[in-house]
Structure formats: C-alpha cells, structure tokens
Motif scaffolding. Structure first.
Motif, PDB file in Angstrom:
ATOM      1  N   TRP A 304       0.911  -1.563  -0.568  1.00 38.62           N
ATOM      2  CA  TRP A 304      -0.429  -0.007   0.577  1.00 38.62           C
ATOM      3  C   TRP A 304       0.641   0.905  -0.304  1.00 38.62           C
ATOM      4  N   ASP A 305       2.583   1.370   0.912  1.00 39.63           N
ATOM      5  CA  ASP A 305       3.130   2.150   0.724  1.00 39.63           C
ATOM      6  C   ASP A 305       3.800   2.521  -0.650  1.00 39.63           C
ATOM      7  N   SER A 306       3.659   1.365  -0.725  1.00 39.16           N
ATOM      8  CA  SER A 306       3.984   1.583  -2.621  1.00 39.16           C
ATOM      9  C   SER A 306       3.270   1.966  -3.821  1.00 39.16           C
ATOM     10  N   LEU A 307       2.142   1.943  -3.324  1.00 39.31           N
ATOM     11  CA  LEU A 307       0.729   2.392  -4.362  1.00 39.31           C
ATOM     12  C   LEU A 307       0.434   3.461  -4.114  1.00 39.31           C
ATOM     13  N   ALA A 308       0.763   4.177  -2.959  1.00 39.88           N
ATOM     14  CA  ALA A 308       0.373   5.021  -3.015  1.00 39.88           C
ATOM     15  C   ALA A 308       1.313   6.246  -3.279  1.00 39.88           C
ATOM     16  N   GLU A 309       2.820   5.832  -2.963  1.00 41.63           N
ATOM     17  CA  GLU A 309       4.085   6.747  -3.741  1.00 41.63           C
ATOM     18  C   GLU A 309       4.197   6.562  -5.116  1.00 41.63           C
ATOM     19  N   GLY A 310       3.232   5.728  -6.374  1.00 45.43           N
ATOM     20  CA  GLY A 310       3.077   5.730  -7.346  1.00 45.43           C
ATOM     21  C   GLY A 310       2.476   7.058  -7.906  1.00 45.43           C
ATOM     22  N   LEU A 311       0.800   6.478  -6.812  1.00 50.25           N
ATOM     23  CA  LEU A 311      -0.133   7.523  -7.982  1.00 50.25           C
ATOM     24  C   LEU A 311       0.031   9.113  -7.023  1.00 50.25           C
ATOM     25  N   GLU A 322      -5.117   8.607   0.305  1.00 50.56           N
ATOM     26  CA  GLU A 322      -6.013   6.859   1.077  1.00 50.56           C
ATOM     27  C   GLU A 322      -4.898   5.955   1.395  1.00 50.56           C
ATOM     28  N   ASN A 323      -4.558   5.541   0.460  1.00 43.67           N
ATOM     29  CA  ASN A 323      -3.125   4.583  -0.024  1.00 43.67           C
ATOM     30  C   ASN A 323      -2.109   4.236   1.333  1.00 43.67           C
ATOM     31  N   TYR A 324      -1.496   5.191   1.271  1.00 43.32           N
ATOM     32  CA  TYR A 324      -0.555   6.086   2.726  1.00 43.32           C
ATOM     33  C   TYR A 324      -1.185   5.287   3.995  1.00 43.32           C
ATOM     34  N   GLN A 325      -2.787   6.017   4.098  1.00 38.92           N
ATOM     35  CA  GLN A 325      -3.302   5.348   5.063  1.00 38.92           C
ATOM     36  C   GLN A 325      -3.831   4.085   5.308  1.00 38.92           C
ATOM     37  N   LYS A 326      -4.054   3.613   4.638  1.00 41.99           N
ATOM     38  CA  LYS A 326      -4.088   2.297   4.163  1.00 41.99           C
ATOM     39  C   LYS A 326      -2.698   1.372   4.876  1.00 41.99           C
TER      40      LYS A 326
END
Length: 347
Positions: A304-311, A322-326
């Motif tokens: 989720w951290d990596s997805l958030a960074e990509g976004l 939202e994904n950093y929060q997850k």
C-alpha cells in the motif's frame, strides 16, 4: 748467559673489549616542511590516486621564480609526484595504459606542458629524462582563489570522467581524465564471474541485466541469462532474457518470457519492478504492477505504501493519501512517523 726476550702484550680493559661498535648515524623523524598527501577517486570501476608533497607559498613569488618558467618541475616537493590508475585511461585526450607514472610539469606564461613519465621512483625532477615520457599534453593555467599549500584534487567525477586539478597560489591547472566505462565494467564482470558469483543464478543474471540496461554485449549477455535460467528459473532472469531479446528485435519471444515470469514473481519482485518502471518514467505501467501487488498481498503494509508513492508521483494526491493511510494502519512503529508526515503533507 742467554737473554730471554718477552713479547709486548697490550693491555685492553675488559669493558672496552666488549663495547659495541659505534652505531650508524640515525636520523630523527621530524615534521616535513612539505607534508606528504594523497588523493584517490573512483571513476566507474577505475581507481585513480595521486601522491605528492605539499610545499607552501610562504610569502614567496611562486610562478617564474620559485618555480621557474621553462624548467621541468616535479609538481610538488621531494619525491616524484605520482599518478596511479587501475585501468587504461585517457590523459588530456591521449591513451595511457594502467599503471603508476611520475607526474612532471613545464610551467610557462602561456600554456603548460604536463608529462607522465614511466619513471615513478625518482627524487623530484632532477633525474627526469624525456626518453621516459609516456605522454605529454598541454594544459592552460586559470586564475583561482589563493591556496597556501599546493593541492591536487579530482574535480567533478562522473561514471566515466574526472579532471586532475592542481591548485597553488592563485593558479589552477586541470587535465581531463576519462575511461571507457562500459569496457572497464565488462572486463570486471568477466573477472568476477570466475569467482564465487559464478556459482549462483544471481551472479549471471546481474551480469546479463547490466548489459541489457547499458545496451552492450548482447550476445554474451544472452548466454549469461541462459546460464542463470539453467541454474534456477526465476522472475528476474526470465525478464532479463526478455529485455535482451526485445533489444535484438524479438518482441514475440520477449512477451512470452514475461508472461512465463509472472507466476514466479514474489511480492518483492513485483515491488522492485514497479519502482524500476517509475524510475524509467513509465508511471502507468508501474501503477499496474503496484495495484497487482496490493491485490495479491493485501495484508502487507509495504504494497500500500508503494502504491501510494506511485499515485503521488502520478499526481493523484487523493489516491496517494488513501493508500498511505492503509499502509499506516499496518506499518511497523519505525515507519509510522514518516507515513504520518507524508499524509499531512498531502492534505
């Protein structure tokens, strides 16, 4: 009556008979007026080192007097100033083999001459012989900030070049140095593959992958990729071979290899691939892999951290938040402060 003749025997005191011989004169070690120094620099995989002694200006007129114009100068004090190189290189644009060289200079009011000599163990330039020159190049002195003690440095190093620069008094003289970084690295890879790395699939894959990323040595790199796959088929080495085949124009086989690789991918494999694509400017492809990782490993805070960074890097602040929060709800303690600060920055 016969006279008795007695031999004269010299009397030597016992303490003198056993006294040690006078020792040779011993020199004390004292501070050098021109202290020794050395500077090293890595350029790609090449190692350069200059060793010299540092005279001081000491309120003297240096150029044209202390160091006369037109006379060969040791570019320092005491023994030879020396330049060592672990690989072949160019010095002022001229090819020089690997080795250690004596460095001399011919200062002038205009351009200087800089000399590398095959003799690197002389005392200064007093026994300098032009027959031992390996290369001579011209260098233009430049005005510079005052430096009390002579200093050498390797300026602005890159993966394949630097400049050897002398600074003293108010003068800087620089000579460009370069290497063929790709050929030096290839030579090192071949040598390393004769050691312990040859016994693992990772070593052969790293070698092939470096060639793929740098567009060199494709045929040998393919053989290295095959060697890696024969030892253990993995997501990484199948994709390495695919990259090499694609560069050779075989896109169909490359696509088949990438499809074959996906079932073998670990969470870390997919995550690393996503970051590699981000680094290559392929954000949309990177997000596809980050989303796949999140779907396959939903209990991992890192996906989720990596997805958030990509976004975030794609400009989607809301999705990133939202994904950093997850990620924050699952993250270990040593990551929570960073994630909290990142979320606050995105609000």
């Amino acid at each position: 009556m016969k006279r008795v003749r007695t031999a004269f025997v010299a009397f030597v005191p016992v303490f003198l008979a056993f006294a040690p011989a006078a020792p040779a004169q011993q020199q004390l070690v004292l501070p050098d007026a021109s202290p020794k120094a050395s500077v090293s620099q890595t350029v790609g995989l090449a190692e350069f080192k200059i060793t010299y002694h540092r005279p001081a200006v000491n309120k003297r007129k240096v150029w044209g007097e202390l160091v006369p114009y037109g006379d060969v100068w040791r570019a320092g004090a005491n023994e030879n100033t020396t330049l060592s190189a672990s690989t072949p290189f160019t010095f002022g644009g001229k090819a020089v083999p690997a080795g250690t060289y004596g460095l001399h200079m011919l200062p002038a009011e205009g351009d200087w001459t800089v000399i590398l000599s095959s003799q690197a163990k002389a005392w200064g330039s007093f026994s300098y012989d032009p027959k031992e020159d390996v290369v001579r190049v011209n260098a233009r002195p430049e005005p510079a900030d005052f430096v009390e003690r002579l200093a050498f440095a390797f300026d602005e190093p890159t993966v394949d070049a630097t400049a050897l620069a002398l600074r003293w008094e108010k003068v800087r003289v620089a000579i460009p140095i370069s290497i063929d970084a790709k050929q030096v690295t290839l030579a090192s890879i071949r040598e390393q593959l004769r050691g312990l790395p040859r016994f693992s699939w990772q070593g052969w894959n790293q070698a092939a992958g470096w060639c793929a990323r740098n567009d060199v040595n494709a045929d040998e790199a393919l053989a290295w990729a095959d060697r890696s796959i024969s030892m253990q088929k993995t997501f990484a080495n199948l994709r390495t071979k695919a990259a090499l085949l694609e560069k050779k124009g075989d896109a169909k086989t490359a696509a088949a290899l990438r499809a074959e690789a996906m079932p073998l991918a670990t969470e870390t494999d997919v995550n690393n691939l996503g970051y590699q694509l981000l680094g290559d400017g392929k954000a949309a492809e990177a997000l596809d892999f980050f989303r796949k990782n999140a779907a396959d490993h939903p209990q991992s805070w890192n996906v989720w951290d990596s997805l958030a960074e990509g976004l975030e890097k794609s400009g989607d602040a809301k999705g990133a938040r939202e994904n950093y929060q997850k990620a924050l709800t699952m993250a270990p303690e040593d990551q929570k402060k960073r994630l909290t600060a990142t979320i606050a920055k995105l609000k």
